[in-house]
Motif scaffolding. Structure first.
Motif, PDB file in Angstrom:
ATOM      1  N   GLY A  60       5.945   5.786 -11.859  1.00  0.00           N
ATOM      2  CA  GLY A  60       5.693   4.467  -9.981  1.00  0.00           C
ATOM      3  C   GLY A  60       6.871   3.346 -10.353  1.00  0.00           C
ATOM      4  N   GLU A  61       7.121   3.893  -9.192  1.00  0.00           N
ATOM      5  CA  GLU A  61       8.609   2.410  -8.852  1.00  0.00           C
ATOM      6  C   GLU A  61       8.947   1.194  -9.902  1.00  0.00           C
ATOM      7  OE1 GLU A  61       9.956   0.898  -4.348  1.00  0.00           O
ATOM      8  OE2 GLU A  61       8.877   2.690  -4.079  1.00  0.00           O
ATOM      9  N   PRO A  62       9.921   1.113  -9.968  1.00  0.00           N
ATOM     10  CA  PRO A  62       9.978  -0.391 -10.765  1.00  0.00           C
ATOM     11  C   PRO A  62       9.344  -1.661  -9.305  1.00  0.00           C
ATOM     12  CG  PRO A  62      11.873   0.000 -10.855  1.00  0.00           C
ATOM     13  CD  PRO A  62      11.158   1.996  -9.593  1.00  0.00           C
ATOM     14  N   ASN A  63       8.615  -2.836  -9.366  1.00  0.00           N
ATOM     15  CA  ASN A  63       8.894  -3.500  -8.192  1.00  0.00           C
ATOM     16  C   ASN A  63       9.292  -4.964  -8.970  1.00  0.00           C
ATOM     17  OD1 ASN A  63       7.193  -1.689  -6.872  1.00  0.00           O
ATOM     18  ND2 ASN A  63       5.679  -2.116  -8.853  1.00  0.00           N
ATOM     19  N   THR A  64       8.618  -5.575  -9.421  1.00  0.00           N
ATOM     20  CA  THR A  64       9.469  -6.461 -10.457  1.00  0.00           C
ATOM     21  C   THR A  64       9.364  -6.595 -11.921  1.00  0.00           C
ATOM     22  OG1 THR A  64       8.690  -9.021 -10.696  1.00  0.00           O
ATOM     23  CG2 THR A  64       6.989  -7.918 -10.555  1.00  0.00           C
ATOM     24  N   PHE A  65      10.825  -7.911 -11.918  1.00  0.00           N
ATOM     25  CA  PHE A  65      11.588  -7.635 -13.731  1.00  0.00           C
ATOM     26  C   PHE A  65      10.568  -9.601 -13.922  1.00  0.00           C
ATOM     27  CE2 PHE A  65      13.089  -4.515 -12.229  1.00  0.00           C
ATOM     28  CZ  PHE A  65      13.477  -3.431 -13.408  1.00  0.00           C
ATOM     29  N   ASN A  66       9.756  -9.603 -13.443  1.00  0.00           N
ATOM     30  CA  ASN A  66       9.351 -11.353 -13.505  1.00  0.00           C
ATOM     31  C   ASN A  66       8.640 -11.289 -15.129  1.00  0.00           C
ATOM     32  OD1 ASN A  66       7.765 -13.787 -13.584  1.00  0.00           O
ATOM     33  ND2 ASN A  66       8.104 -13.594 -11.683  1.00  0.00           N
TER      34      ASN A  66
ATOM     35  N   LYS B 124      10.772   1.676   3.648  1.00  0.00           N
ATOM     36  CA  LYS B 124      12.049   1.965   3.750  1.00  0.00           C
ATOM     37  C   LYS B 124      13.301   3.196   2.566  1.00  0.00           C
ATOM     38  CE  LYS B 124      14.617  -1.935   4.804  1.00  0.00           C
ATOM     39  NZ  LYS B 124      14.187  -3.251   6.165  1.00  0.00           N
ATOM     40  N   THR B 125      12.596   2.738   1.257  1.00  0.00           N
ATOM     41  CA  THR B 125      13.944   3.084   0.476  1.00  0.00           C
ATOM     42  C   THR B 125      13.551   4.710  -0.133  1.00  0.00           C
ATOM     43  OG1 THR B 125      12.677   2.058  -1.432  1.00  0.00           O
ATOM     44  CG2 THR B 125      14.245   1.174  -0.733  1.00  0.00           C
ATOM     45  N   ALA B 126      12.386   4.911   0.462  1.00  0.00           N
ATOM     46  CA  ALA B 126      11.542   6.628  -0.130  1.00  0.00           C
ATOM     47  C   ALA B 126      11.735   7.303   1.290  1.00  0.00           C
ATOM     48  CB  ALA B 126      10.342   5.973   0.260  1.00  0.00           C
ATOM     49  N   LEU B 127      11.647   6.808   2.392  1.00  0.00           N
ATOM     50  CA  LEU B 127      11.501   7.810   4.100  1.00  0.00           C
ATOM     51  C   LEU B 127      12.493   8.682   3.644  1.00  0.00           C
ATOM     52  CD1 LEU B 127       9.414   8.453   5.753  1.00  0.00           C
ATOM     53  CD2 LEU B 127      10.751   6.693   7.372  1.00  0.00           C
ATOM     54  N   PRO B 128      14.047   8.263   3.589  1.00  0.00           N
ATOM     55  CA  PRO B 128      15.075   8.913   3.585  1.00  0.00           C
ATOM     56  C   PRO B 128      15.335  10.177   2.860  1.00  0.00           C
ATOM     57  CG  PRO B 128      16.092   7.062   3.537  1.00  0.00           C
ATOM     58  CD  PRO B 128      14.411   6.841   3.289  1.00  0.00           C
ATOM     59  N   GLY B 290       3.537  16.727   4.276  1.00  0.00           N
ATOM     60  CA  GLY B 290       3.529  17.874   4.195  1.00  0.00           C
ATOM     61  C   GLY B 290       4.503  17.851   2.892  1.00  0.00           C
ATOM     62  N   ALA B 291       5.693  16.789   1.961  1.00  0.00           N
ATOM     63  CA  ALA B 291       5.596  17.095   1.308  1.00  0.00           C
ATOM     64  C   ALA B 291       5.747  16.373  -0.092  1.00  0.00           C
ATOM     65  CB  ALA B 291       7.866  16.221   1.632  1.00  0.00           C
ATOM     66  N   LEU B 292       4.626  16.114   0.478  1.00  0.00           N
ATOM     67  CA  LEU B 292       4.162  15.378  -1.337  1.00  0.00           C
ATOM     68  C   LEU B 292       3.543  16.016  -2.013  1.00  0.00           C
ATOM     69  CD1 LEU B 292       0.650  13.521  -1.010  1.00  0.00           C
ATOM     70  CD2 LEU B 292       1.148  14.773  -3.021  1.00  0.00           C
ATOM     71  N   ILE B 293       3.284  17.952  -1.964  1.00  0.00           N
ATOM     72  CA  ILE B 293       3.113  18.458  -3.875  1.00  0.00           C
ATOM     73  C   ILE B 293       5.131  18.522  -3.891  1.00  0.00           C
ATOM     74  CG2 ILE B 293       2.504  20.734  -4.526  1.00  0.00           C
ATOM     75  CD1 ILE B 293       0.522  20.161  -2.254  1.00  0.00           C
ATOM     76  N   THR B 294       5.619  19.017  -3.168  1.00  0.00           N
ATOM     77  CA  THR B 294       7.049  19.740  -3.166  1.00  0.00           C
ATOM     78  C   THR B 294       7.283  18.211  -3.825  1.00  0.00           C
ATOM     79  OG1 THR B 294       7.254  20.390  -0.743  1.00  0.00           O
ATOM     80  CG2 THR B 294       8.747  20.506  -2.342  1.00  0.00           C
ATOM     81  N   GLU B 295       7.732  16.941  -3.789  1.00  0.00           N
ATOM     82  CA  GLU B 295       8.073  16.522  -4.252  1.00  0.00           C
ATOM     83  C   GLU B 295       7.408  16.082  -5.523  1.00  0.00           C
ATOM     84  OE1 GLU B 295       7.915  12.646  -1.696  1.00  0.00           O
ATOM     85  OE2 GLU B 295       9.201  13.420  -0.372  1.00  0.00           O
ATOM     86  N   MET B 296       6.229  15.829  -5.984  1.00  0.00           N
ATOM     87  CA  MET B 296       5.959  16.240  -6.751  1.00  0.00           C
ATOM     88  C   MET B 296       6.358  17.161  -8.258  1.00  0.00           C
ATOM     89  SD  MET B 296       1.952  14.714  -6.610  1.00  0.00           S
ATOM     90  CE  MET B 296       1.742  14.970  -8.562  1.00  0.00           C
ATOM     91  N   GLY B 302      10.846  10.395  -2.816  1.00  0.00           N
ATOM     92  CA  GLY B 302      10.651  10.549  -1.272  1.00  0.00           C
ATOM     93  C   GLY B 302       9.166   9.894  -1.564  1.00  0.00           C
ATOM     94  N   LEU B 303       8.803  10.163  -0.293  1.00  0.00           N
ATOM     95  CA  LEU B 303       7.060   8.727   0.302  1.00  0.00           C
ATOM     96  C   LEU B 303       6.340   9.611  -0.642  1.00  0.00           C
ATOM     97  CD1 LEU B 303       7.084   6.578   1.165  1.00  0.00           C
ATOM     98  CD2 LEU B 303       6.841   8.043   3.750  1.00  0.00           C
ATOM     99  N   GLY B 304       5.817  10.464  -0.935  1.00  0.00           N
ATOM    100  CA  GLY B 304       4.668  11.722  -1.006  1.00  0.00           C
ATOM    101  C   GLY B 304       4.314  11.226  -1.996  1.00  0.00           C
ATOM    102  N   MET B 305       4.991  10.467  -3.664  1.00  0.00           N
ATOM    103  CA  MET B 305       4.311   9.551  -4.580  1.00  0.00           C
ATOM    104  C   MET B 305       3.712   8.630  -3.903  1.00  0.00           C
ATOM    105  SD  MET B 305       3.934  11.117  -7.599  1.00  0.00           S
ATOM    106  CE  MET B 305       3.024  10.433  -9.142  1.00  0.00           C
ATOM    107  N   ALA B 306       5.420   7.988  -3.476  1.00  0.00           N
ATOM    108  CA  ALA B 306       3.945   6.422  -3.082  1.00  0.00           C
ATOM    109  C   ALA B 306       2.412   6.526  -2.301  1.00  0.00           C
ATOM    110  CB  ALA B 306       4.992   6.091  -1.465  1.00  0.00           C
ATOM    111  N   ILE B 307       2.407   7.623  -1.541  1.00  0.00           N
ATOM    112  CA  ILE B 307       0.839   8.198  -0.427  1.00  0.00           C
ATOM    113  C   ILE B 307      -0.010   8.437  -1.221  1.00  0.00           C
ATOM    114  CG2 ILE B 307       0.054   9.567   0.878  1.00  0.00           C
ATOM    115  CD1 ILE B 307       2.675   9.836   2.464  1.00  0.00           C
TER     116      ILE B 307
END
Lengths: 612, 355
Positions: A60-66, B124-128, B290-296, B302-307
């Motif tokens: 998963g995304e890195p969140n903090t390096f604190n 914001k970082t994942a959506l594009p 819908g992109a969730l599985i493709t992203e995995m 992307g946002l899929g993994m975050a969800i």
């Protein structure tokens, strides 16, 4: 797809515009997506023969390096020593604590004295002193919700003084950890010394001041720009897809430990993938050099230049035990005979082969690993005398002698199990989190064996959140507890399974002994168990041997849990496509700790690029 | 007044319905994750509680409950406790009010599992990436599919005989299964395309050729895994719609009148297009989830993994943020189609006027 839309089609021209627009749009989107990176390093690429790719340590995304956050990203987390360093490092090969920021330590009955290495420096050139160590540990006093506060349960005071080496006459600073006598547990304190990274007082204190000493505010600071570190690498840049570390050429340890040599990789990159499989494929394609992931049937990957510590089974060093915790407050698990019959009905060989891909040695009935550094405490005679191994006939015999009867249909499927009074025994469930496929396999194998022995159990696969909640409050029949692995094993394992020192009733959360074995207020309470758990950490080695043996016999007789199989403390796989001379069983110059944990970090100075 | 402006009236009634749907969705977004038995702090505690004893773990847990506003505190910030010493949980209606108040300020809160990251930053970082993967793929798949479908219906013959069964097969394959086949064949066996990632591991994104070519190279497999399946299923729909329209009276009549073929085709296409347009809007609306599985499968950013991790970890704020985004997208897409169809198909407006 050879057909071009003809001009006469009304949407044809729209389609053409769109087809042309798509690549442009795509590129624009990608650009927007990547705006988060630091501008200084934009568009940079890294020479393959100077870059080591590591995998499986950041999910998963890195969140903090604190360094004081509860869950910082790689490599600030755990006892990963690339950026921040602890006083001592643990070597999983010999079970010893080795020097890091401290050059030596001694344990007496009252105090653990740690002598600091006077050569240690922070990356900004400031000396790393005993004061930094004191500051770090005292943060646990200042802030009750800092994780390091836990140290103060075991330590009554920490002081610093100076000592003179009798041989060289050189003065060195010393940090003294006074053992809290009510807990009296030097083993735990040694765990802490290799677990907690020392942080720079001159960089941390100003930030704390700026946060008005509000620790939850402080934890939101991410320390991801030019952090002051003591380790051989520092954070270069990161994104949701990767973490990139750059070598700190001024690292103090180069002189202290490696005769002025630098670690070989100039950069370390940890790509962030979304599943085990991705790390596995990457490793086989040579895109990752070292990985800490479960890769089944690793022997098939050797032709792809992927290897492990051992070149034959068990491939990895077994380091922890996966077990079923049995809830002894539930009927009929409250009956010792049922628990022992269960233990006799599980085909451990199948579990070893099918669930963990053979990465285990043969399972023994006790709570002590019959392998490596723990083997000194193991007693095969006791195991033979008191322990229960796979024996379907024995399982049936135990049940029969205890008065249980099981009724099977014509095909041999279990219908119902009855207790000595003739009442039907309720179906018991063995829980596992859904999707944890290795655990699910273990549960299936166990259920199959137990049912054919006449014990009415079924699989109970639950969502992880619920599983974990039920485990802690004791709302389950049989489940696999999540055990933390620390250098103080096997003591910590006995504590996690048998201790009733922190007793909580069913319905309240209990972090250890979730099966509620040995209730202190019950008639049949066995005070020997708790007193042994309490006393072992402060015993001498010879005394320890006897105490572990006694405790293990009680465990095997009472069977509050069923050890199933052994698991490596950590996985360690490497690819020799781009780097060579990784430590292995044949070349054990460093332990298999993924080149960044504990004493395993020393391998970074010894690996070589294949192009050299 | 609205009586004389059927179009305006149509838009207004639709808007009202969509607004009501939106309110319902926001409420459900809040309550659904909270219906489960476990809360995010429990899951957080499995990470942070490892190695701590019961007492220390309890103190830690209370600190988190307080941090995330799940327990009541008094004016000094100390926890309120019940008589048996447990912290008082914030009632769910109070949490809901806080949530609405924060939403109105545009603040989606801090993620529990990605602490201390803001939900808006994660999105914001994942959506594009999700957008770049899905939007062109869906649009292109839709266009190519429709053109092929219409051609197949009109040309018939060998073209149709080949295309139709092939499309039928493709549309029946789930795109993730197709994606896995692509990875196995092209990335693992033949090693001509990368198996994972949005760009090469040794690169940092930037405005340069190396990064662009790497991004395009990594885009190929995920793109085709969605595009081919999407085009196949669109072609099937368009083909049968066109065949249906070809048999209608107005086409026969137009043919009888001797109207030019192009003109007939134009009418035909316009009518067959309407249901396809709705389909497009729905796929565009669902593109984020819908992109969730493709992203995995492709380990694509992307946002899929975050969800997915948010749902597994019961990360309320992140689930709420993502589902809100999905809701808004689905509703916007549908609303746009509703309005577009209103313009394209006079019958719909007429229906609104009450004949």
């Amino acid at each position: 797809m050879r057909f071009q839309p003809k001009e006469k089609w009304p949407e044809g021209c729209g389609a053409r515009v769109l087809i042309k627009a798509v690549p442009v749009l795509l590129i624009l989107c990608c650009l927007c997506g990547c705006q988060s990176g630091q501008s200084a390093s934009d568009g940079m690429s890294f020479p393959r023969d100077k870059t080591l790719y590591i995998g499986g340590l950041q999910w998963g995304e890195p969140n903090t390096f604190n360094p004081l956050s509860d869950f910082p990203a790689f490599p600030v987390d755990g006892n990963d020593n690339l950026m921040y360093e602890p006083l001592l490092v643990y070597n999983i090969l010999n079970g010893k604590m080795e020097p890091m920021l401290a050059c030596s330590y001694e344990v007496t009955s009252d105090v653990i004295r740690v002598t600091m290495d006077r050569r240690a420096r922070w990356s900004d050139g400031m000396p790393l002193t005993a004061q930094d160590a004191l500051f770090t540990y005292q943060l646990g006093r200042r802030f009750k919700d800092a994780r390091i506060a836990y140290v103060w349960e075991y330590v009554s005071a920490i002081t610093i003084d100076t000592t003179k080496d009798s041989a060289t006459g050189i003065r060195a600073e010393r940090v003294n950890f006074f053992i809290n006598k009510t807990r009296n547990n030097p083993l735990r304190i040694l765990d802490f010394l290799q677990e907690y990274h020392i942080v720079p007082q001159h960089a941390i204190e100003p930030v704390l001041q700026a946060c008005n000493n509000d620790f939850s505010l402080f934890q939101k600071k991410t320390f991801d720009r030019n952090p002051v570190v003591s380790g051989p690498y520092t954070l270069f840049t990161f994104s949701a897809e990767k973490i990139i570390l750059k070598r700190n050429d001024e690292y103090w340890g180069n002189q202290a430990f490696f005769q002025g040599r630098q670690p070989r990789p100039e950069y370390i990159i940890h790509p962030i993938y979304k599943s085990n499989d991705h790390f596995s494929i990457s490793l086989q394609q040579g895109n990752i050099d070292v990985s800490q992931t479960f890769i089944p049937r690793i022997w098939l990957k050797a032709r792809k230049k992927v290897h492990t510590w051992y070149s034959a089974a068990p491939f990895h060093i077994p380091g922890s035990i996966i077990m079923f915790s049995l809830n002894v407050t539930r009927y009929p698990l409250s009956d010792k005979n049922v628990r022992r019959a269960m233990a006799a009905a599980i085909n451990y060989r199948d579990i070893q082969e099918l669930a963990v891909s053979g990465y285990s040695v043969e399972r023994k009935p006790g709570l002590i690993l019959p392998f490596g550094i723990e083997a000194q405490y193991d007693s095969p005679e006791d195991a033979a005398q008191y322990g229960v191994s796979y024996d379907p006939l024995l399982a049936k015999k135990i049940l029969k002698e205890a008065g249980y009867t099981s009724i099977f249909d014509k095909k041999g499927n279990l219908l119902v199990m009855k207790d000595p009074s003739g009442a039907v025994v309720p179906t018991m469930f063995i829980n596992s989190p859904t999707g944890w496929t290795d655990w699910e396999t273990m549960v299936r194998i166990a259920v199959k064996g137990m049912r054919s022995a006449g014990i009415d159990v079924r699989e109970g696969f639950l969502d992880f959140g619920l599983y974990n909640q039920n485990l802690k409050v004791g709302d389950y029949d049989c489940a696999i507890p999540l055990l933390a692995v620390t250098p103080s094993k096997p003591w910590s394992r006995f504590e996690a399974v048998m201790s009733s020192l922190n007793w909580k009733a069913i319905g309240e959360k209990m972090n250890e002994n979730q099966g509620r074995y040995n209730n202190p207020s019950a008639k049949d309470y066995n005070p020997v168990v708790d007193s042994l758990i309490r006393v072992i950490p402060s015993l001498t080695d010879a005394q320890k041997k006897a105490a572990y043996r006694a405790l293990n016999v009680i465990f095997m007789q009472d069977q509050p849990a069923i050890p199933l199989v052994y698991r490596p403390e950590m996985f360690y796989e490497f690819s020799v496509k781009h780097w060579k001379n990784f430590p292995t069983d044949q070349n054990p110059y460093a332990p298999p700790q993924c080149l960044c944990f504990g004493a395993g970090i020393r391998a970074l100075w010894e690996i070589e690029s294949v192009n050299e | 007044m609205l009586k004389h402006h059927p179009t305006l009236r149509y838009i207004l009634t639709r808007s009202l319905w969509y607004f009501l749907t939106f309110l319902m969705a926001v409420t459900l977004n809040f309550f659904l994750p909270r219906l489960g038995a476990s809360n995010p702090v429990d899951i957080l505690m499995t990470k942070v509680g490892a190695g701590l004893d019961t007492k220390a773990a309890q103190e830690k847990e209370e600190a988190y409950l307080k941090e995330f506003g799940l327990v009541e505190v008094d004016g000094n910030g100390t926890l309120l406790r019940t008589s048996d010493g447990r912290p008082v949980r914030t009632p769910i209606w109070k949490q809901f009010c806080n949530y609405i108040a924060m939403c109105l300020k545009g603040d989606f809160g801090t993620s529990f599992l990605n602490y201390p990251k803001k939900v808006s930053d994660i999105i914001k970082t994942a959506l594009p990436w999700t957008f770049a993967l899905q939007f062109p793929t869906i649009i292109l798949g839709w266009l190519v599919g429709n053109v092929l479908g219409a051609l197949a219906a009109y040309k018939r013959g060998i073209f149709d005989k080949v295309l139709f069964p092939f499309s039928l097969l493709l549309s029946a394959v789930p795109f993730f299964a197709f994606g896995m086949l692509l990875v196995y064949q092209f990335a693992i066996r033949w090693e001509i395309f990368p198996a994972m990632g949005g760009y090469a591991g040794g690169l940092i994104p930037g405005f340069n050729l190396a990064f662009f070519s790497s991004a395009v190279y990594h885009y190929a497999l995920p793109f085709f895994s969605i595009f081919i399946v999407q085009a196949g299923s669109q072609a099937i729909g368009m083909r049968s719609m066109c065949i249906y329209e070809l048999g209608t009276d107005y086409v026969k009549y137009a043919k009888g009148l001797g109207i030019r073929e192009n003109k007939i085709l134009y009418y035909l296409f316009r009518n067959a297009m309407l249901p396809q347009l709705t389909g497009l809007a729905l796929s565009l609306g669902a593109m984020i989830g819908g992109a969730l599985i493709t992203e995995m499968i492709f380990s694509y950013p992307g946002l899929g993994m975050a969800i997915l991790t948010a749902i597994q970890g019961n990360d309320y704020p992140l689930i709420q943020g993502c589902t809100l985004l999905i809701t808004v997208c689905v509703l916007l897409a549908n609303f746009t189609v509703d309005i577009l169809i209103g313009f394209l198909d006079p019958r719909v407006r007429a229906g609104q006027r009450g004949k």
